[in-house]
Scaffold this active site. Sequence first.
Site, PDB file in Angstrom:
ATOM      1  N   CYS B 127      45.708  40.504  38.671  1.00 28.74           N
ATOM      2  CA  CYS B 127      47.034  40.821  38.138  1.00 28.74           C
ATOM      3  C   CYS B 127      47.164  42.334  38.199  1.00 28.74           C
ATOM      4  O   CYS B 127      46.585  43.039  37.376  1.00 28.74           O
ATOM      5  CB  CYS B 127      47.186  40.324  36.705  1.00 28.74           C
ATOM      6  SG  CYS B 127      48.724  40.885  35.926  1.00 28.74           S
ATOM      7  N   CYS B 130      49.386  43.839  34.964  1.00 28.62           N
ATOM      8  CA  CYS B 130      48.847  43.833  33.601  1.00 28.62           C
ATOM      9  C   CYS B 130      47.513  43.128  33.624  1.00 28.62           C
ATOM     10  O   CYS B 130      46.565  43.652  34.234  1.00 28.62           O
ATOM     11  CB  CYS B 130      49.841  43.274  32.580  1.00 28.62           C
ATOM     12  SG  CYS B 130      50.575  41.674  32.947  1.00 28.62           S
ATOM     13  N   SER B 131      47.414  41.945  33.018  1.00 31.44           N
ATOM     14  CA  SER B 131      46.114  41.279  33.003  1.00 31.44           C
ATOM     15  C   SER B 131      46.280  39.768  32.951  1.00 31.44           C
ATOM     16  O   SER B 131      45.497  39.076  32.307  1.00 31.44           O
ATOM     17  CB  SER B 131      45.286  41.760  31.818  1.00 31.44           C
ATOM     18  OG  SER B 131      46.031  41.593  30.626  1.00 31.44           O
ATOM     19  N   CYS B 132      47.323  39.235  33.601  1.00 32.99           N
ATOM     20  CA  CYS B 132      47.576  37.799  33.577  1.00 32.99           C
ATOM     21  C   CYS B 132      46.354  37.049  34.093  1.00 32.99           C
ATOM     22  O   CYS B 132      45.757  37.426  35.106  1.00 32.99           O
ATOM     23  CB  CYS B 132      48.795  37.461  34.432  1.00 32.99           C
ATOM     24  SG  CYS B 132      50.304  38.214  33.801  1.00 32.99           S
TER      25      CYS B 132
END
Lengths: 219, 229
Positions: B127, B130-132
């Site tokens: 991702c 962000c940090s999906c």
Amino acid sequence: MNGAHDLGGTMGFGEVVPEVDEPVFHSDWERRTMAVTLAGAMLGRWSLDESRHVRENRPPATYLTSTYYRIWLDALESLLLAHGLVDADELAGGRARHPGADGVPTVSPDTVARVLSRGAPTERATHGSPGFEVGQAVRARNIHPAGHTRLPRYVRGHRGTVELVHGVHVLPDTNAHGGGENPEWLYTVRFAGTELWGEAADASVEISVDAWESYLEPA
Amino acid sequence: MATGGPVPGTVPGVGDTAQTDHDGAGHPDHSELGPMDARVRALESILVDKGYVQPEALDEIVEAYQTRIGPRGGARVVARAWTDPDYAARLAADATSAIAELDLGGRQGEHMVAVFNDAGTHHLVVCTLCSCYPWAVLGIPPVWYKSSAYRARAVLEPRAVLADFGTELPADTRIRVWDSTAEIRYLVVPRRPAGTDGWSEDRLADLVSRDSMVGVRPADEPTSVGAPA
């Protein structure tokens, strides 16, 4: 927004450093920050899109030098203030000084169990037919919205191929700013590595992003 | 049920020895010290005292991600796919439903897609924005997945990123990188290791690491989990 969060292709960060036997949390405050952030979201006053935007919307130097959960905690405090759930004097003093806002349901263990098991699906009822089909050539639009968007800079202006059609999903660009869900068709669009990074790039690499219909145009 | 206590009660597995690591220099994705602890505890007590959150709700969230929701769930999905071709076909066609068959799903796994490594193609998930991450089947993402280095480089030079994990692929293997920019969550189904014919699902699941389901490593070799029982 063209923020520091949009990291794809940025150089200079060095190696990826995997940690042997990494714990789920590295400290008690990180564990607590994760829990209170999720609980805050369960109050139902803001969307995931809005919280993402609050996290990314900070000066690049601040974003890049803040730890992960520090950004989460900063963002949670900002959201609580912006939605009138907590006052600035309470954050400054570290304790409650006013009654809670009316009409806000209490997050209980039952709330947690329900939210974790159901999540928050973003797919909405299909309307119309998709503007693009699997296998079709498309171009990611060269757009630079000042607000929240999920179209990374590294694909903008580039030509790709529709690989999957996911149905109709909530549009983050408006939902993050209180502009409604405006659901649109969502696609996985695949790009050749050489299309994104030039002819010298590794020709065995392909990269995809998930892109809403308004991010795309026919190519 | 509410106790009115200012902070959550017992938190399982609190081992704060790890709190003293990482001064942040060179690793801004890692931990910080002291003041953050006071800040988050103060915010917890504000939310509890204003009636927004029960302390037990915070305990429940920690408990869920520390003990129940983690990569063992994803490993069960992969092991089932390895042993049951019909299940693998359902997983390929509609991963969300196939994963729900194993009582998995929910938050950050509402819309799942499974991608299958084979002799010609290797899949990698990132991702960049962000940090999906598929929390419902892998739990909370590791620090490296959230790091600037991984998010920046996985789409630009995935072979070099794989090398950071000691993973080397043939030059003609196609590398397919999935940047999770929407709410679709991707699960990599690694190749089943040789020498595992006749293994049970439980034994096979022991070979399926979190990293293999993100795509930075292959599944573990059978020698890594010892002799059969």
